[in-house]
Design a protein around this motif. Sequence first.
Motif, mmCIF file in Angstrom:
data_model
loop_
_atom_site.group_PDB
_atom_site.id
_atom_site.type_symbol
_atom_site.label_atom_id
_atom_site.label_comp_id
_atom_site.label_asym_id
_atom_site.label_seq_id
_atom_site.Cartn_x
_atom_site.Cartn_y
_atom_site.Cartn_z
ATOM 1 N N ILE A 229 0.759 -1.309 -0.059
ATOM 2 C CA ILE A 229 0.124 -0.202 0.123
ATOM 3 C C ILE A 229 0.798 1.312 0.047
ATOM 4 O O ILE A 229 0.234 2.327 0.140
ATOM 5 N N GLY A 230 2.150 1.171 0.071
ATOM 6 C CA GLY A 230 3.136 2.274 -0.315
ATOM 7 C C GLY A 230 3.301 2.936 1.268
ATOM 8 O O GLY A 230 3.560 3.899 1.546
ATOM 9 N N PHE A 231 3.022 1.772 2.283
ATOM 10 C CA PHE A 231 3.094 2.597 3.711
ATOM 11 C C PHE A 231 3.690 1.381 4.545
ATOM 12 O O PHE A 231 3.311 0.348 4.405
ATOM 13 N N THR A 232 4.580 1.955 5.618
ATOM 14 C CA THR A 232 5.187 0.687 6.123
ATOM 15 C C THR A 232 4.918 0.819 7.670
ATOM 16 O O THR A 232 4.271 1.601 8.353
ATOM 17 N N MET A 233 5.244 -0.279 8.348
ATOM 18 C CA MET A 233 4.946 -0.548 9.769
ATOM 19 C C MET A 233 5.462 0.357 10.828
ATOM 20 O O MET A 233 4.966 0.952 11.764
#
Length: 321
Positions: A229-233
């Motif tokens: 989603i192009g977002f990281t943890m």
Amino acid sequence: MKIGFIGLGNVGGKLAGSLIRNGCDLTVRDLNPEFVADFVARGAKSADSAKEIAEKCDVIFTCLPSPAACSLVMEAEDGVLAGISPGKIWLEMSTTDEAEVRRIGALVKEKGAMPVDCPVSGGCHRADTGNISIFAGCDREAFDTVLPILTIMGRRVLHTGALGSASTLKVVTNYLCTVHLAALSEALTVSKVMGMDMNVAYEAIKASSGNSFVHETESQVILNGSRDIGFTMDLVSKDVGLFDEVAKRAGIPLELAPLMVDIFKDGEERYGPREYSPNIIRRMEDACDVKVLGKGFPAFMVDDEPEEKGYEVVVPLRSDY
């Protein structure tokens, strides 16, 4: 109007891309020279420091990965504050701490310039097309000045009130996304273990009162298996941590937020801080020895709506001004 943009990462690069695509006079700055070279090839100018950007541009955007990174860019010897002058406007597009943006904003005001906290919401795919939503916390004068620029970068632009209000609402909305993602991880895993066809499960949730923006986007990349989603943890941990901290300062006894912090910190420890955030479902998959996958879902989200000029979202019966 000359526009400066500092921070060309996953979100900032897409937001600045809307500006250059629409013919704005743009000067950029990033620590990654490849990002800068790409924008120069598309017609932007580059600057050697944040100070230079502030000196040359009327409007200065920062879009950086953390409050600490923003503070460094603003307060360094060659930072924005060293070059900003009366009449200019600084817009902070990062997801940041409302107390910190107000602190930096006070320093901007001391220089005779106008501060705006200006985070975005709606996903990287919408940032790429200029269809994302934008919050703006600032004086009305500053908002009216930058609204024509913001409507190039986003579709729905909301003046949230005073400086810091946009950052507060941004961490509220990101917190809700986090809760939805954690709940979907459980819901989709239960559906899988109970023998449901996952394409049917997706459509059932979408057609029901359990639907959400997060389901319509992130569930798709979960069921594809890319989880991209192009977002990281680590960014989710930062955002939900900011929400939790805001609540603690206000003396609000939250129950779900601390749990979200723990869940994503555990995800970081298991799979790495730069793992895509939808892969938080792996905690459930590993525990149940299943893979939660469907068929025909996209590997990443693409905004298929045409780019449209943005507009101000007018709030009926608002009483804050």
